[in-house]
Design a protein around this motif. Structure first.
Motif, PDB file in Angstrom:
ATOM      1  N   SER A   1       0.901  -1.087   0.191  1.00 60.22           N
ATOM      2  CA  SER A   1       0.186   0.242  -0.052  1.00 60.22           C
ATOM      3  C   SER A   1       0.834   1.284   0.198  1.00 60.22           C
ATOM      4  O   SER A   1       0.667   2.176  -0.688  1.00 60.22           O
ATOM      5  N   VAL A   2       2.016   1.241   0.782  1.00 57.02           N
ATOM      6  CA  VAL A   2       2.663   2.561   0.883  1.00 57.02           C
ATOM      7  C   VAL A   2       3.562   2.835  -0.439  1.00 57.02           C
ATOM      8  O   VAL A   2       3.610   3.672  -0.852  1.00 57.02           O
ATOM      9  N   ALA A   3       3.849   1.664  -1.161  1.00 59.74           N
ATOM     10  CA  ALA A   3       4.568   1.700  -2.527  1.00 59.74           C
ATOM     11  C   ALA A   3       3.599   2.012  -3.416  1.00 59.74           C
ATOM     12  O   ALA A   3       4.240   2.022  -4.716  1.00 59.74           O
ATOM     13  N   GLY A   4       2.255   2.067  -3.272  1.00 57.42           N
ATOM     14  CA  GLY A   4       1.450   2.668  -4.184  1.00 57.42           C
ATOM     15  C   GLY A   4       0.684   1.521  -5.147  1.00 57.42           C
ATOM     16  O   GLY A   4       0.130   1.854  -6.125  1.00 57.42           O
ATOM     17  N   HIS A   5       0.696   0.190  -4.601  1.00 55.84           N
ATOM     18  CA  HIS A   5       0.474  -0.879  -5.440  1.00 55.84           C
ATOM     19  C   HIS A   5      -1.077  -1.267  -5.006  1.00 55.84           C
ATOM     20  O   HIS A   5      -1.864  -1.876  -5.903  1.00 55.84           O
ATOM     21  N   LEU A   6      -1.544  -0.824  -3.778  1.00 50.29           N
ATOM     22  CA  LEU A   6      -2.913  -1.408  -3.617  1.00 50.29           C
ATOM     23  C   LEU A   6      -3.784  -0.353  -2.665  1.00 50.29           C
ATOM     24  O   LEU A   6      -2.998   0.462  -1.834  1.00 50.29           O
ATOM     25  N   ARG A   7      -5.088  -0.405  -2.844  1.00 47.03           N
ATOM     26  CA  ARG A   7      -5.721   0.489  -1.719  1.00 47.03           C
ATOM     27  C   ARG A   7      -6.969  -0.377  -1.338  1.00 47.03           C
ATOM     28  O   ARG A   7      -7.760  -0.937  -2.171  1.00 47.03           O
ATOM     29  N   ARG A   8      -7.569  -0.321  -0.278  1.00 47.64           N
ATOM     30  CA  ARG A   8      -8.833  -0.903   0.186  1.00 47.64           C
ATOM     31  C   ARG A   8      -9.957   0.117   0.247  1.00 47.64           C
ATOM     32  O   ARG A   8      -9.964   1.210   0.718  1.00 47.64           O
ATOM     33  N   ILE A   9     -11.065  -0.338  -0.077  1.00 44.37           N
ATOM     34  CA  ILE A   9     -12.436   0.483  -0.188  1.00 44.37           C
ATOM     35  C   ILE A   9     -13.528  -0.334   0.340  1.00 44.37           C
ATOM     36  O   ILE A   9     -13.405  -1.381   0.210  1.00 44.37           O
ATOM     37  N   ARG A  10     -14.508   0.500   0.654  1.00 43.73           N
ATOM     38  CA  ARG A  10     -15.861  -0.173   0.878  1.00 43.73           C
ATOM     39  C   ARG A  10     -16.713   0.646   0.000  1.00 43.73           C
ATOM     40  O   ARG A  10     -16.545   1.745  -0.088  1.00 43.73           O
ATOM     41  N   GLU A  11     -17.802  -0.007  -0.831  1.00 44.72           N
ATOM     42  CA  GLU A  11     -18.264   0.626  -1.806  1.00 44.72           C
ATOM     43  C   GLU A  11     -19.897   0.166  -1.741  1.00 44.72           C
ATOM     44  O   GLU A  11     -20.188  -0.924  -1.611  1.00 44.72           O
ATOM     45  N   ARG A  12     -20.750   1.179  -1.762  1.00 47.51           N
ATOM     46  CA  ARG A  12     -22.215   0.822  -1.548  1.00 47.51           C
ATOM     47  C   ARG A  12     -22.829   0.260  -2.978  1.00 47.51           C
ATOM     48  O   ARG A  12     -22.324   0.850  -4.271  1.00 47.51           O
ATOM     49  N   VAL A  13     -23.589  -0.740  -3.113  1.00 48.10           N
ATOM     50  CA  VAL A  13     -24.022  -1.291  -4.375  1.00 48.10           C
ATOM     51  C   VAL A  13     -24.779  -0.308  -4.954  1.00 48.10           C
ATOM     52  O   VAL A  13     -25.692   0.066  -4.362  1.00 48.10           O
ATOM     53  N   ASP A  14     -24.923  -0.426  -6.284  1.00 45.65           N
ATOM     54  CA  ASP A  14     -25.725   0.521  -7.087  1.00 45.65           C
ATOM     55  C   ASP A  14     -27.153   0.276  -6.746  1.00 45.65           C
ATOM     56  O   ASP A  14     -27.512  -1.070  -6.867  1.00 45.65           O
ATOM     57  N   GLY A  15     -27.904   1.513  -6.731  1.00 48.98           N
ATOM     58  CA  GLY A  15     -29.395   1.144  -6.331  1.00 48.98           C
ATOM     59  C   GLY A  15     -29.571   0.609  -4.822  1.00 48.98           C
ATOM     60  O   GLY A  15     -30.735   0.512  -4.361  1.00 48.98           O
ATOM     61  N   ASP A  16     -28.872   0.206  -3.986  1.00 52.33           N
ATOM     62  CA  ASP A  16     -28.900  -0.060  -2.747  1.00 52.33           C
ATOM     63  C   ASP A  16     -28.360   0.672  -1.671  1.00 52.33           C
ATOM     64  O   ASP A  16     -27.033   1.225  -1.902  1.00 52.33           O
ATOM     65  N   ARG A  17     -29.126   1.252  -0.632  1.00 52.28           N
ATOM     66  CA  ARG A  17     -28.767   2.210   0.184  1.00 52.28           C
ATOM     67  C   ARG A  17     -27.901   1.483   1.408  1.00 52.28           C
ATOM     68  O   ARG A  17     -27.488   2.445   2.370  1.00 52.28           O
ATOM     69  N   THR A  18     -28.060   0.117   1.682  1.00 58.07           N
ATOM     70  CA  THR A  18     -27.821  -0.354   2.810  1.00 58.07           C
ATOM     71  C   THR A  18     -26.630  -1.515   2.465  1.00 58.07           C
ATOM     72  O   THR A  18     -25.934  -1.834   3.329  1.00 58.07           O
ATOM     73  N   GLN A  19     -26.579  -2.084   1.589  1.00 57.92           N
ATOM     74  CA  GLN A  19     -25.582  -3.196   1.195  1.00 57.92           C
ATOM     75  C   GLN A  19     -24.247  -2.452   0.547  1.00 57.92           C
ATOM     76  O   GLN A  19     -24.202  -1.767  -0.163  1.00 57.92           O
ATOM     77  N   TRP A  20     -23.167  -3.044   1.349  1.00 57.25           N
ATOM     78  CA  TRP A  20     -21.648  -2.288   1.081  1.00 57.25           C
ATOM     79  C   TRP A  20     -20.939  -3.458   0.789  1.00 57.25           C
ATOM     80  O   TRP A  20     -21.084  -4.703   1.311  1.00 57.25           O
TER      81      TRP A  20
END
Length: 286
Positions: free
Chosen positions: A70-89
């Protein structure tokens, strides 16, 4: 593989795979980066799975290596909401064979823009004929559709701003031509004047404003502790606590007073003497 929608996601705009892609990394990080690079999108990226799927490094080593990647710039972690869904990540790890800096990751993960911002190289020789605009081409094409509206190069340049407003309002070049050539009089003595009049009188309305931009559906996480954070706070993909290795110190134990220490020592010495003193009644019987 992770559950559908989770796991590895390949970052866009990577260079072609080369043998020296990870030569700048230590041996452990280079090995795991090469392994991750060859995993398909959707593969599980948790430390337990990565440790199980290769024979050389355990979970703690894999976790440390992911932080280094991650520090070397090769990866990042995210959480993303599913399209059309306000609750599911869903939880995803974006991986780039080509190392990226914090600015690139922040721009890509917040706006979706993945192009590298680099200054354009200077031109060796200026082009004497700059490319023509779509509006100019649309005006020049009127004469091919109907000779009565044949315009000169000077006419096209003068009318270009008006034609550009048509195209900016969603009118296609085909519709532009059909509208301006429809219902022409039998003889047109001044094609430029008639075209200007029609460009003004038949100007299409401005396009209605689109729907408001959706709320943010993507949140960046610290690679190590998975805490959601703003992009500016995740240098190298790590939050401040994980970058510095800071931990919460345990509160100091309460100290005993000198009197309490003396009483405790006296009880211990007494217990030792009692345990080692011979039993007189037992000696008399013997």
């Amino acid at each position: 593989m992770a559950s559908p929608g989770y796991g590895k996601q390949s970052a866009p705009g990577q260079g072609p795979r080369r043998a020296e892609d990870f030569a700048h990394l230590p041996a452990r990080e280079a090995y795991l980066a090469s392994l991750i690079d060859r995993l398909p999108d959707g593969a599980a990226m948790d430390t337990k799975t990565l440790a199980r799927e290769q024979p050389h490094y355990g979970q703690q080593a894999v976790r440390t290596a992911l932080n280094s990647l991650s520090v070397a710039g090769h990866l990042r972690r995210i959480r993303e909401r599913v399209d059309g869904d306000r609750t599911q990540w869903v939880f995803r790890t974006y991986f780039s064979r080509t190392p990226r800096d914090d600015a690139w990751w922040s721009r890509f993960l917040t706006t979706g823009e993945s192009t590298d911002v680099r200054p354009a190289p200077p031109e060796e020789r200026p082009d004497p004929k700059p490319p023509r605009s779509p509006a100019y081409d649309a005006l020049a094409g009127l004469g091919f559709a109907d000779p009565r509206l044949a315009l000169s190069a000077t006419d096209c340049a003068a009318l270009e701003p008006l034609a550009a407003r048509w195209l900016a309002r969603g009118i296609t070049p085909e519709l532009f031509t059909a509208t301006l050539t429809a219902g022409l009089p039998p003889a047109v003595h001044s094609p430029a004047a008639l075209t200007r009049r029609r460009l003004v009188d038949k100007m299409p309305p401005e396009r209605p404003a689109g729907p408001p931009a959706p709320a943010t559906t993507r949140v960046l996480e610290c690679t190590d502790c998975r805490t959601p954070s703003r992009p500016q706070a995740l240098l190298g993909g790590l939050c401040r606590a994980c970058r510095t290795g800071a931990t919460t110190a345990a509160p100091p134990a309460a100290r005993l007073s000198p009197q309490a220490v003396h009483r405790h020592a006296t009880r211990v010495r007494g217990a030792v003497r009692t345990a080692t003193r011979p039993n007189r009644s037992a000696l008399q019987q013997h």
